[in-house]
Design a protein around this motif. Structure first.
Motif, PDB file in Angstrom:
ATOM      1  N   GLY B 144       1.661   5.036 -10.981  1.00 18.39           N
ATOM      2  CA  GLY B 144       2.531   4.928  -9.807  1.00 18.39           C
ATOM      3  C   GLY B 144       2.324   3.628  -9.052  1.00 18.39           C
ATOM      4  O   GLY B 144       3.268   2.898  -8.780  1.00 18.39           O
ATOM      5  N   LEU B 145       1.060   3.338  -8.727  1.00 16.39           N
ATOM      6  CA  LEU B 145       0.799   2.233  -7.802  1.00 16.39           C
ATOM      7  C   LEU B 145       0.945   0.850  -8.429  1.00 16.39           C
ATOM      8  O   LEU B 145       1.328  -0.093  -7.733  1.00 16.39           O
ATOM      9  CB  LEU B 145      -0.585   2.389  -7.166  1.00 16.39           C
ATOM     10  CG  LEU B 145      -0.722   3.566  -6.201  1.00 16.39           C
ATOM     11  CD1 LEU B 145      -2.039   3.473  -5.445  1.00 16.39           C
ATOM     12  CD2 LEU B 145       0.451   3.625  -5.222  1.00 16.39           C
ATOM     13  N   PHE B 148       4.559   0.165  -8.351  1.00 16.60           N
ATOM     14  CA  PHE B 148       4.929   0.091  -6.927  1.00 16.60           C
ATOM     15  C   PHE B 148       4.585  -1.283  -6.370  1.00 16.60           C
ATOM     16  O   PHE B 148       5.430  -1.970  -5.786  1.00 16.60           O
ATOM     17  CB  PHE B 148       4.209   1.179  -6.128  1.00 16.60           C
ATOM     18  CG  PHE B 148       4.262   1.005  -4.632  1.00 16.60           C
ATOM     19  CD1 PHE B 148       5.422   1.292  -3.923  1.00 16.60           C
ATOM     20  CD2 PHE B 148       3.158   0.527  -3.931  1.00 16.60           C
ATOM     21  CE1 PHE B 148       5.477   1.116  -2.548  1.00 16.60           C
ATOM     22  CE2 PHE B 148       3.203   0.347  -2.556  1.00 16.60           C
ATOM     23  CZ  PHE B 148       4.367   0.638  -1.864  1.00 16.60           C
ATOM     24  N   SER B 151       6.667  -4.026  -7.720  1.00 12.49           N
ATOM     25  CA  SER B 151       7.985  -4.081  -7.067  1.00 12.49           C
ATOM     26  C   SER B 151       7.885  -4.785  -5.718  1.00 12.49           C
ATOM     27  O   SER B 151       8.778  -5.529  -5.327  1.00 12.49           O
ATOM     28  CB  SER B 151       8.548  -2.675  -6.858  1.00 12.49           C
ATOM     29  OG  SER B 151       8.693  -2.033  -8.081  1.00 12.49           O
ATOM     30  N   VAL B 152       6.785  -4.513  -4.997  1.00 11.88           N
ATOM     31  CA  VAL B 152       6.613  -5.142  -3.690  1.00 11.88           C
ATOM     32  C   VAL B 152       6.464  -6.652  -3.857  1.00 11.88           C
ATOM     33  O   VAL B 152       7.051  -7.441  -3.111  1.00 11.88           O
ATOM     34  CB  VAL B 152       5.392  -4.546  -2.955  1.00 11.88           C
ATOM     35  CG1 VAL B 152       5.073  -5.347  -1.704  1.00 11.88           C
ATOM     36  CG2 VAL B 152       5.650  -3.082  -2.601  1.00 11.88           C
TER      37      VAL B 152
END
Lengths: 358, 349
Positions: B144-145, B148, B151-152
């Motif tokens: 997940g991270l 994530f 993407s950031v």
């Protein structure tokens, strides 16, 4: 982690969720977004309207059934990480058996019910057999079921993807998907209009939970399974064939995973499509089951929570810039915390309440 | 016939059977289907198989150290994902496009995954986390991270193009037929991996600390009685396992062109293969490396067949390594696990 009392487990689950969401909000803030807006989106996306509520309930049914599948194995001391693969195999079997049987049955309501029964049985049988495979490998070849089930997940997704791309692909379609199921197959929504969710599906799910709970606690089969999980030597001493028990457990677990995909195909998708694009219900189900301390009844609230989280994911994806993979990360943090009850006990002792277990 | 004896004979039979089967497939392929075997198993094939095996090997060595000492680190896949991602971040922010920046990324990734491994070790050892569940947690967190954060940073789950470390070519020696391309015209990371393999073997079987590690997994009480802190040994191995898996992820990234965060991410099960590799290798670093090389070779095979236009679906070929794992695990079974794996150790004082 299974030495905690029911109340302790409940507390641990609750605190794990709260801490994980708090950490998630911190990350949202660190990424330069407003955490209050994110939290609001999380709640609105889950239960903000009838449509969103229907989506939450639909996802919850899948999480509950797959969660029960995981719980059955974990309770018996076997790790079934392969629910995703069993789900994928069962889903294809459900869709294809209905498509193949359709010409031989009447097209009306009765024919539809017959087709759904055929599809459901096919899904349960194939999911059960796919689950039995790692069970046999564990029982008779001593192969670690964690590794084999994960490998079988990769194999199921790849092989089913190939099948749907090649022999089973809808004629003339550019999408990787099977032909649509006949119109007579499907569950009437009853309350929620065209949402891919049927109250009948939820009722069937709750009935399944009840049946599994009864089997686990009130039958010889369930009793043998559970004693093998908690007291392996006692189980063998009382005459349980440990090897056969492992195979039976994995078959039962896989069959329930197959039922989840029958629900997925019949109630929601109306066909089967690219398995790599299906949400990882089987993996999230591990978290669902762990949150519920592997209790089939506890899986219901845990499944509802995961349904809500994932429903909110769709909302957040559309209405905000926060990358939604964060939700998967939060799920991971929940699992990590659930694995460490000792952390919470120690924290509780520090804070000077509830230290009576020492 | 005892069980051990039976297993021993079965293993010999199996290996024999596998060799015969491979030869038969080879003969049938050349004679009946005119498959150019000499064009599949080229020197480049061997060299690239080693490149693919390196990340799996590193993760496997880390995992075997942890399990030898009595802790099952099932989070290897997660640490590899973090390793690959951190390496991409490190290389990206180092700027430029040279091999130097790739090395900076690898160092950054190894350092950061080591920090994460410290946290993980504290949860497992001090707070007695359920090892299986916590390891799965690490995998999910990474799945997940990492995308994530990607993407950031990049606005996409995949990173932009990242410079690679290139090949280390020894002038002169690389001209040697066969050996030159495989050994002297090779990724420096393959060299590094080989060094880690040999070093780990020596450390494990030829030093006192290596014996402590084995004792921590087999008979922690005895080690404790001898005055060695069991948990301190376990901290060291778990942190090492996280660091090695992180390095493995970084090596994977350095051999490819960008971080891929979609689906199961670019690591795509290699951490799991790492666990299988050390099980096959019977917890011996050299055996684990050999098993990883087998997976690398099978993985590379699909690329080879595709370039030769042999009609076999890529999707099915991708499944080969996983099928090999099932078949070999099914025939070979589990190797002898250290006696105290999975149990937290409590000093009795």
């Amino acid at each position: 982690m299974f030495d905690a009392t029911v109340l302790e487990r409940f507390g641990i689950a609750l605190v794990s969720i709260l801490v994980a969401i708090l950490l998630g909000l911190l990350m949202v803030a660190a990424a330069g977004h407003n955490p209050v807006v994110f939290l609001n989106n999380l709640i609105v996306g889950a239960i903000g309207s009838e449509r969103m509520l229907a989506r939450t309930l639909r996802l919850s049914t899948f999480f509950i059934v797959t969660g029960v599948a995981v719980a059955i194995a974990f309770r018996a001391g076997v790790f079934n990480i392969g629910v995703q693969g069993q789900f994928v195999v069962g889903g294809l079997a459900c869709a294809m058996s209905i498509l193949w049987a359709a010409p031989y049955l009447p097209s009306g309501g009765l024919g539809g019910v017959g087709l759904m029964l055929i599809g459901t049985v096919a899904a349960a049988v194939s999911g059960g057999l796919y689950g039995a495979l790692p069970g046999v490998l564990k029982a008779y070849a001593d192969a670690n079921e964690i590794i084999t089930t994960i490998m079988l997940n990769f194999i199921a997704i790849g092989a089913v993807s190939w099948l749907i791309t090649n022999p089973f692909r809808e004629a003339g379609s550019t999408n990787v998907q099977t032909e649509p199921l006949p119109a007579s197959v499907g569950l009437p929504p009853v309350v929620f209009g065209e949402s891919g969710f049927s109250v009948i599906g939820l009722v069937l799910t709750l009935a399944l939970v009840a049946v599994v709970a009864v089997v686990m606690t009130r039958t010889r089969f369930g009793y043998d399974m559970m004693t093998s999980g908690y007291q392996a030597s006692a189980a063998v001493y009382s005459g349980v064939d440990a090897k056969r028990n492992v195979v039976a457990t994995m078959t039962f677990s896989g069959a329930v995973a197959g039922l989840a995909s029958a629900l997925f195909v019949i109630m929601y998708q109306g066909r089967f499509l690219e398995p790599a694009s299906i949400h990882t219900y089987g993996y999230d189900a591990i978290a669902v089951s762990l949150l519920a301390a592997n209790n089939p009844l506890g899986v219901v609230p845990a499944g509802l929570l995961f349904g809500g989280l994932n429903s909110a994911t769709s909302y957040i994806q559309i209405y905000s810039d926060v990358p939604v993979q964060l939700i998967d990360g939060i799920v991971g943090i929940v699992i990590l915390f659930v694995a460490v009850p000792e952390l919470f006990r120690m924290a509780a002792r520090r804070a000077d309440y509830g230290g009576e277990d020492e | 016939m005892s069980v051990v004896e039976y297993a021993g004979r079965r293993r010999v039979r199996l290996v024999g059977l596998a060799v015969v089967a491979a030869l038969a497939v080879g003969v049938v392929a050349t004679v009946a289907f005119d498959v150019p075997l000499d064009r599949i198993f080229t020197v480049g094939y061997v060299a690239r198989s080693m490149e693919l095996a390196a990340p799996i090997t590193l993760a496997a060595i880390g995992g075997l150290y942890a399990e030898k000492s009595g802790v099952f680190n099932i989070g290897l896949e997660g640490f590899m994902i973090f390793g690959a991602f951190f390496a991409a971040v490190g290389t990206y922010f180092a700027g430029g496009s040279g091999a130097v920046h790739a090395w900076a990324g690898i160092a950054f990734a190894t350092a950061l995954t080591t920090v994460l491994a410290v946290l993980f070790a504290v949860l497992l050892i001090r707070y007695k986390a359920d090892q299986i569940v916590a390891g799965l947690g690490v995998w999910f967190i990474a799945l997940g991270l990492a995308p994530f954060t990607a993407s950031v940073i990049w606005g996409s789950r995949n990173s932009p193009r990242i410079p690679s470390v290139g090949r280390l070519t020894v002038p002169g020696l690389s001209e040697i037929p066969y050996l030159g391309r495989i050994v002297f015209d090779q990724s420096p990371l393959v060299w590094l991996t080989a060094l880690v393999v040999v070093g780990s073997w020596v450390f494990l079987y030829r030093t006192n600390y290596g014996y402590w590690i084995q004792a921590a997994g087999e008979n922690p009480e005895a080690l404790d009685t001898a005055g060695i802190d069991v948990n301190r040994v376990r901290y060291a191995t778990v942190i090492f396992s996280g660091a090695m898996a992180g390095l493995g992820g970084a090596v994977l990234l350095a051999h490819s062109s960008s971080f891929v965060g979609t689906g199961q991410t670019m690591v795509d099960g290699r951490g799991w293969l790492g666990i299988v590799a050390y099980l096959f290798g019977n917890y011996n670093p050299i055996g684990a490396a050999a098993a990883a090389l087998l997976f690398g070779g099978v993985d590379m095979l699909q690329g080879q067949l595709q370039t030769l236009n042999i009609e076999l679906s890529a999707k099915l070929l991708e499944l080969l390594p996983y099928i090999v794992v099932i078949v070999v695990l099914g025939g070979w079974g589990k190797t002898r696990v250290p006696a105290s794996v999975g149990e937290p150790y409590e000093t009795k004082d």
